[in-house]
Design an enzyme around this catalytic site. Structure first.
Site, PDB file in Angstrom:
ATOM      1  N   ASP A  52       0.830  -1.198   0.000  1.00  0.00           N
ATOM      2  CA  ASP A  52       0.000   0.000   0.000  1.00  0.00           C
ATOM      3  C   ASP A  52       0.871   1.256   0.000  1.00  0.00           C
ATOM      4  O   ASP A  52       0.364   2.374  -0.081  1.00  0.00           O
ATOM      5  CB  ASP A  52      -1.006   0.003   1.152  1.00  0.00           C
ATOM      6  CG  ASP A  52      -0.376  -0.151   2.526  1.00  0.00           C
ATOM      7  OD1 ASP A  52       0.865  -0.176   2.617  1.00  0.00           O
ATOM      8  OD2 ASP A  52      -1.131  -0.251   3.521  1.00  0.00           O
ATOM      9  N   SER A  53       2.195   1.045   0.030  1.00  0.00           N
ATOM     10  CA  SER A  53       3.147   2.141  -0.215  1.00  0.00           C
ATOM     11  C   SER A  53       2.979   2.707  -1.611  1.00  0.00           C
ATOM     12  O   SER A  53       3.517   3.778  -1.920  1.00  0.00           O
ATOM     13  CB  SER A  53       4.585   1.645  -0.019  1.00  0.00           C
ATOM     14  OG  SER A  53       4.810   0.429  -0.708  1.00  0.00           O
ATOM     15  N   ASP A  91      -0.951  -6.090  -0.477  1.00  0.00           N
ATOM     16  CA  ASP A  91      -1.448  -5.501   0.765  1.00  0.00           C
ATOM     17  C   ASP A  91      -2.949  -5.292   0.697  1.00  0.00           C
ATOM     18  O   ASP A  91      -3.482  -4.855  -0.337  1.00  0.00           O
ATOM     19  CB  ASP A  91      -0.796  -4.135   1.001  1.00  0.00           C
ATOM     20  CG  ASP A  91       0.472  -4.210   1.833  1.00  0.00           C
ATOM     21  OD1 ASP A  91       0.693  -5.250   2.490  1.00  0.00           O
ATOM     22  OD2 ASP A  91       1.235  -3.234   1.826  1.00  0.00           O
ATOM     23  N   LYS A 121      -1.623  -9.481   2.395  1.00  0.00           N
ATOM     24  CA  LYS A 121      -0.937  -9.096   3.633  1.00  0.00           C
ATOM     25  C   LYS A 121      -1.812  -8.144   4.439  1.00  0.00           C
ATOM     26  O   LYS A 121      -2.385  -7.208   3.871  1.00  0.00           O
ATOM     27  CB  LYS A 121       0.417  -8.450   3.342  1.00  0.00           C
ATOM     28  CG  LYS A 121       1.178  -8.039   4.617  1.00  0.00           C
ATOM     29  CD  LYS A 121       2.615  -7.659   4.311  1.00  0.00           C
ATOM     30  CE  LYS A 121       2.772  -6.289   3.713  1.00  0.00           C
ATOM     31  NZ  LYS A 121       2.345  -5.196   4.643  1.00  0.00           N
ATOM     32  N   GLU A 123      -2.001  -5.859   8.271  1.00  0.00           N
ATOM     33  CA  GLU A 123      -1.306  -5.319   9.429  1.00  0.00           C
ATOM     34  C   GLU A 123      -2.118  -5.576  10.687  1.00  0.00           C
ATOM     35  O   GLU A 123      -3.341  -5.423  10.695  1.00  0.00           O
ATOM     36  CB  GLU A 123      -1.091  -3.813   9.266  1.00  0.00           C
ATOM     37  CG  GLU A 123      -0.199  -3.435   8.083  1.00  0.00           C
ATOM     38  CD  GLU A 123       0.001  -1.930   7.968  1.00  0.00           C
ATOM     39  OE1 GLU A 123      -0.418  -1.188   8.888  1.00  0.00           O
ATOM     40  OE2 GLU A 123       0.585  -1.489   6.961  1.00  0.00           O
ATOM     41  N   GLU A 190       8.562  -4.854  10.871  1.00  0.00           N
ATOM     42  CA  GLU A 190       9.046  -3.548  10.412  1.00  0.00           C
ATOM     43  C   GLU A 190       9.506  -2.689  11.578  1.00  0.00           C
ATOM     44  O   GLU A 190       8.777  -2.479  12.551  1.00  0.00           O
ATOM     45  CB  GLU A 190       7.953  -2.809   9.634  1.00  0.00           C
ATOM     46  CG  GLU A 190       8.420  -1.442   9.114  1.00  0.00           C
ATOM     47  CD  GLU A 190       7.475  -0.815   8.120  1.00  0.00           C
ATOM     48  OE1 GLU A 190       7.781   0.300   7.651  1.00  0.00           O
ATOM     49  OE2 GLU A 190       6.439  -1.422   7.799  1.00  0.00           O
TER      50      GLU A 190
END
Length: 272
Positions: A52-53, A91, A121, A123, A190
Site C-alpha cells: 500500500d506504499s 497488501d 498481507k 497489518e 518492520e
C-alpha cells in the site's frame, strides 16, 4: 544464490517455509506496475509485494491511508501479469479488513479473484486473528505485519522504532505467536530491534521478513523506489541503495532533450 532462488519454478507460500527450513534467505521487493515487475522478477527476486506504499510512491500521498481496494487491484493486476517466478503478495489497504471478519474475507477474495495475486498481507496482531483465519479458510495464503504498521501511523504518532520497551516487545511476541498459530506463512517485521526480530524468527514457524529489523530474520523487503535510488530524499538508517536510478534517468532525459533540441534525433537511420 540458493537452491530455490535459481529454480525457474513458481515460488509459492510453501516455498517460503522450505526456504526458512533450509536456512536460505528470502528476498522481497515491492512493485506496482507491469514494466518494473517484469524487470525485478527476471532479476531473480523471490517475492514481489504490491504494497500500500503505492499510495506514496505512485500517487504522491503523505501516507498509505488514502489508497483504495480498487486502486490496489489495479496495481496488483499489472504486477501479477508480469510475474513468472516470484510469489506475488498484495497488501489489503486501510479500511478493507478492520470493520469485520466478513468484510475482510470478502475484500481478500475480491483482491485475489480480480488481480491474480498469490497471497494478501494484513497489518495487526491478535485483533485481526479472526479475520486472518477466515481468509485462510477461504483458501487464500496470508502474510502478517507487525512492529511499525503504517496504517496505524496516527495511533503511533509517527514512524519511529517500535517495541523498544519490554512490555511492547512482549505484546509483539504474543501477536506473532497468535498469527503463527492462525496459519500465516510469513510475517513482516518492520522497524523493531534486531534482537527482538531474531527472537520472533526463532520462535515462529512462519518465515519472517524484516525491514529495519536487523539480519536475524528469514528475509528482507524494501520498496523498489528506495532500494534502486529513484529518490534521494528518503534516508532511513535501514536503507541501502543498490542503484542510482534517479541519476541514470536524469542523464538519459537530459541527453534526449539535447538531441531533440539540436535536431540530432531522429537521424537518417532512425527515420522511415
Amino acid at each position: 544464490m540458493g537452491y530455490l532462488t535459481t529454480s525457474k519454478k513458481k515460488i509459492t507460500a510453501n516455498t517460503f517455509l522450505e526456504l526458512k527450513a533450509a536456512g536460505e534467505k528470502i528476498a522481497m521487493m515491492t512493485a506496482y506496475d507491469y514494466t518494473t515487475a517484469t524487470i525485478i522478477d527476471q532479476a531473480g527476486i523471490d517475492s514481489l509485494l504490491i504494497g500500500d506504499s503505492a499510495s506514496n510512491v505512485m500517487c504522491g500521498n503523505d501516507d498509505t491511508l488514502p489508497i483504495t481496494v480498487d486502486e490496489m487491484i489495479y496495481h496488483a493486476k499489472a504486477v501479477a501479469r508480469a510475474t513468472r517466478h516470484a510469489l506475488v503478495v498484495c497488501d489489503m489497504p486501510f479500511g478493507s479488513y478492520q470493520v469485520s471478519r466478513d468484510e475482510g474475507v470478502r475484500n481478500a477474495i475480491r483482491i485475489v479473484k480480480e488481480s491474480g495475486v498469490d497471497a494478501v498481507k494484513l497489518e495487526g496482531g491478535r485483533d485481526i486473528v479472526d479475520t486472518v483465519c477466515g481468509i485462510i479458510s477461504a483458501g487464500i495464503p496470508v502474510v502478517g505485519h507487525l512492529g511499525l504498521t503504517p496504517q496505524s501511523v496516527h495511533v503511533f504518532g509517527g514512524y519511529g522504532l517500535r517495541a523498544k520497551d519490554e512490555a511492547e516487545a512482549e505484546r509483539l511476541m504474543a501477536d506473532a505467536k497468535a498469527l503463527d498459530e492462525a496459519g500465516v506463512f510469513a510475517l513482516v517485521l518492520e522497524k523493531v530491534p534486531a534482537a527482538l526480530a531474531a527472537r520472533v524468527s526463532h520462535e515462529v514457524k512462519a518465515a519472517t521478513i524484516g525491514i529495519g529489523a536487523g539480519n536475524g530474520t528469514d528475509g528482507q523487503v524494501l520498496v523498489y523506489a528506495d532500494a534502486l535510488g529513484f529518490s534521494h530524499d528518503f534516508k532511513p538508517k535501514f536503507l541501502r541503495r543498490f542503484a542510482d536510478a534517479q541519476q541514470c534517468i536524469t542523464d538519459g532525459v537530459t541527453q534526449y532533450v539535447s538531441c531533440v533540441k539540436d535536431s540530432t534525433f531522429p537521424n537518417a537511420d532512425e527515420s522511415y
